[in-house]
Motif scaffolding. Structure first.
Motif, PDB file in Angstrom:
ATOM      1  N   MET A 128       0.786  -1.196   0.117  1.00 44.55           N
ATOM      2  CA  MET A 128      -0.046  -0.100  -0.137  1.00 44.55           C
ATOM      3  C   MET A 128       0.818   1.127   0.047  1.00 44.55           C
ATOM      4  O   MET A 128       1.832   1.322   0.813  1.00 44.55           O
ATOM      5  CB  MET A 128      -0.822   0.055   1.154  1.00 44.55           C
ATOM      6  N   PRO A 129       0.467   2.058  -0.848  1.00 43.42           N
ATOM      7  CA  PRO A 129       1.404   3.551  -0.922  1.00 43.42           C
ATOM      8  C   PRO A 129       1.485   4.101   0.314  1.00 43.42           C
ATOM      9  O   PRO A 129       0.171   4.373   0.867  1.00 43.42           O
ATOM     10  CB  PRO A 129       0.847   4.154  -2.097  1.00 43.42           C
ATOM     11  N   GLY A 130       2.298   4.999   0.639  1.00 39.82           N
ATOM     12  CA  GLY A 130       2.368   5.760   1.813  1.00 39.82           C
ATOM     13  C   GLY A 130       1.483   7.133   1.359  1.00 39.82           C
ATOM     14  O   GLY A 130       1.152   7.283   0.507  1.00 39.82           O
ATOM     15  N   ALA A 131       1.301   7.750   2.633  1.00 40.44           N
ATOM     16  CA  ALA A 131       0.723   9.236   2.327  1.00 40.44           C
ATOM     17  C   ALA A 131       1.571  10.166   1.290  1.00 40.44           C
ATOM     18  O   ALA A 131       2.622  10.019   1.450  1.00 40.44           O
ATOM     19  CB  ALA A 131       0.571   9.919   3.693  1.00 40.44           C
ATOM     20  N   GLY A 132       0.886  10.572   0.401  1.00 39.86           N
ATOM     21  CA  GLY A 132       1.220  11.434  -0.518  1.00 39.86           C
ATOM     22  C   GLY A 132       1.995  10.760  -1.805  1.00 39.86           C
ATOM     23  O   GLY A 132       2.521  11.346  -2.501  1.00 39.86           O
ATOM     24  N   SER A 133       2.080   9.518  -1.878  1.00 39.63           N
ATOM     25  CA  SER A 133       2.426   8.845  -2.930  1.00 39.63           C
ATOM     26  C   SER A 133       1.466   8.343  -4.160  1.00 39.63           C
ATOM     27  O   SER A 133       0.290   8.268  -3.595  1.00 39.63           O
ATOM     28  CB  SER A 133       3.440   7.356  -2.520  1.00 39.63           C
ATOM     29  N   SER A 134       1.990   8.069  -5.232  1.00 37.39           N
ATOM     30  CA  SER A 134       0.953   7.436  -6.166  1.00 37.39           C
ATOM     31  C   SER A 134       1.812   6.252  -6.740  1.00 37.39           C
ATOM     32  O   SER A 134       2.643   6.239  -7.033  1.00 37.39           O
ATOM     33  CB  SER A 134       0.842   8.796  -7.151  1.00 37.39           C
ATOM     34  N   ASP A 135       0.575   5.646  -7.305  1.00 35.27           N
ATOM     35  CA  ASP A 135       0.982   4.461  -8.233  1.00 35.27           C
ATOM     36  C   ASP A 135       1.238   4.792  -9.486  1.00 35.27           C
ATOM     37  O   ASP A 135       1.962   4.067 -10.247  1.00 35.27           O
ATOM     38  CB  ASP A 135      -0.197   3.288  -8.204  1.00 35.27           C
ATOM     39  N   TYR A 136       0.468   5.875 -10.158  1.00 38.80           N
ATOM     40  CA  TYR A 136       0.973   6.326 -11.306  1.00 38.80           C
ATOM     41  C   TYR A 136       0.828   7.960 -11.450  1.00 38.80           C
ATOM     42  O   TYR A 136       0.136   8.246 -10.641  1.00 38.80           O
ATOM     43  CB  TYR A 136      -0.454   5.887 -12.334  1.00 38.80           C
ATOM     44  N   VAL A 137       1.448   8.287 -12.433  1.00 37.07           N
ATOM     45  CA  VAL A 137       1.575   9.666 -12.611  1.00 37.07           C
ATOM     46  C   VAL A 137       0.868  10.118 -13.847  1.00 37.07           C
ATOM     47  O   VAL A 137       1.629   9.366 -15.048  1.00 37.07           O
ATOM     48  CB  VAL A 137       2.764  10.638 -12.237  1.00 37.07           C
ATOM     49  N   VAL A 138      -0.128  10.920 -14.404  1.00 38.74           N
ATOM     50  CA  VAL A 138      -0.546  11.168 -15.630  1.00 38.74           C
ATOM     51  C   VAL A 138      -0.236  12.490 -15.900  1.00 38.74           C
ATOM     52  O   VAL A 138      -0.424  13.437 -15.288  1.00 38.74           O
ATOM     53  CB  VAL A 138      -1.972  11.055 -15.754  1.00 38.74           C
ATOM     54  N   VAL A 139       0.717  12.521 -16.918  1.00 38.40           N
ATOM     55  CA  VAL A 139       0.815  13.954 -17.526  1.00 38.40           C
ATOM     56  C   VAL A 139      -0.221  14.479 -18.326  1.00 38.40           C
ATOM     57  O   VAL A 139      -0.256  14.001 -19.523  1.00 38.40           O
ATOM     58  CB  VAL A 139       2.301  14.016 -18.321  1.00 38.40           C
ATOM     59  N   GLY A 140      -0.970  15.413 -18.009  1.00 41.95           N
ATOM     60  CA  GLY A 140      -1.699  16.091 -18.803  1.00 41.95           C
ATOM     61  C   GLY A 140      -3.242  15.859 -18.376  1.00 41.95           C
ATOM     62  O   GLY A 140      -3.445  14.657 -18.174  1.00 41.95           O
ATOM     63  N   ALA A 141      -4.000  16.913 -18.228  1.00 44.75           N
ATOM     64  CA  ALA A 141      -5.486  16.472 -17.683  1.00 44.75           C
ATOM     65  C   ALA A 141      -6.358  16.922 -18.808  1.00 44.75           C
ATOM     66  O   ALA A 141      -7.468  17.069 -18.385  1.00 44.75           O
ATOM     67  CB  ALA A 141      -5.824  17.500 -16.507  1.00 44.75           C
ATOM     68  N   GLY A 142      -6.078  16.486 -19.976  1.00 46.59           N
ATOM     69  CA  GLY A 142      -6.819  16.878 -21.096  1.00 46.59           C
ATOM     70  C   GLY A 142      -7.841  15.486 -21.347  1.00 46.59           C
ATOM     71  O   GLY A 142      -7.989  14.606 -20.244  1.00 46.59           O
ATOM     72  N   LEU A 143      -8.378  15.503 -22.308  1.00 50.40           N
ATOM     73  CA  LEU A 143      -9.265  14.353 -22.402  1.00 50.40           C
ATOM     74  C   LEU A 143      -8.706  13.097 -22.179  1.00 50.40           C
ATOM     75  O   LEU A 143      -9.446  12.221 -21.464  1.00 50.40           O
ATOM     76  CB  LEU A 143      -9.977  14.337 -23.877  1.00 50.40           C
ATOM     77  N   ALA A 144      -7.706  12.795 -22.764  1.00 47.24           N
ATOM     78  CA  ALA A 144      -7.146  11.536 -22.809  1.00 47.24           C
ATOM     79  C   ALA A 144      -6.451  11.263 -21.185  1.00 47.24           C
ATOM     80  O   ALA A 144      -6.623  10.095 -20.647  1.00 47.24           O
ATOM     81  CB  ALA A 144      -5.955  11.182 -23.654  1.00 47.24           C
ATOM     82  N   GLY A 145      -5.720  12.135 -20.998  1.00 46.30           N
ATOM     83  CA  GLY A 145      -5.085  12.067 -19.534  1.00 46.30           C
ATOM     84  C   GLY A 145      -6.365  11.940 -18.150  1.00 46.30           C
ATOM     85  O   GLY A 145      -5.827  11.424 -17.693  1.00 46.30           O
ATOM     86  N   ALA A 146      -7.268  13.043 -18.334  1.00 44.07           N
ATOM     87  CA  ALA A 146      -8.463  12.794 -17.360  1.00 44.07           C
ATOM     88  C   ALA A 146      -8.926  11.536 -17.459  1.00 44.07           C
ATOM     89  O   ALA A 146      -9.401  10.882 -16.604  1.00 44.07           O
ATOM     90  CB  ALA A 146      -9.220  13.883 -17.716  1.00 44.07           C
TER      91      ALA A 146
END
Length: 84
Positions: free
Chosen positions: A1-19
């Motif tokens: 389980m990830p710790g506080a503030g960590s992520s399993d994935y980082v998505v670059v760009g919150a446009g249509l595909a990223g979101a």
């Protein structure tokens, strides 16, 4: 389980595909961070608000089915967020 503030994935760009990618990862229980150079749905975006349309007329049935499925997913997202 990830710790506080960590992520399993980082998505670059919150446009249509990223979101959409971030949403589906989060729906599967992953911790996701999105990096965006601007605010989501900014005035510079092209896939939100009045610019969002659904084109159902494609010569290839694959794309027509994809549009129908995407409309259903947009409706589910709208219901989940409580906004149109």
């Amino acid at each position: 389980m990830p710790g506080a503030g960590s992520s399993d994935y980082v998505v670059v760009g919150a446009g249509l595909a990223g979101a959409a990618t971030a949403w589906q990862l989060a729906a599967r229980g992953h911790q996701v961070a999105i990096l965006e150079r601007n605010v989501p749905a900014s005035h510079d975006g092209s896939s939100h608000g009045s610019a969002r349309i659904f084109r159902y007329a494609y010569p290839d049935p694959f794309y027509t089915r994809a549009v129908v499925e995407s409309k259903s997913l947009w409706d589910k997202l709208s219901a989940a967020c409580g906004t149109r």
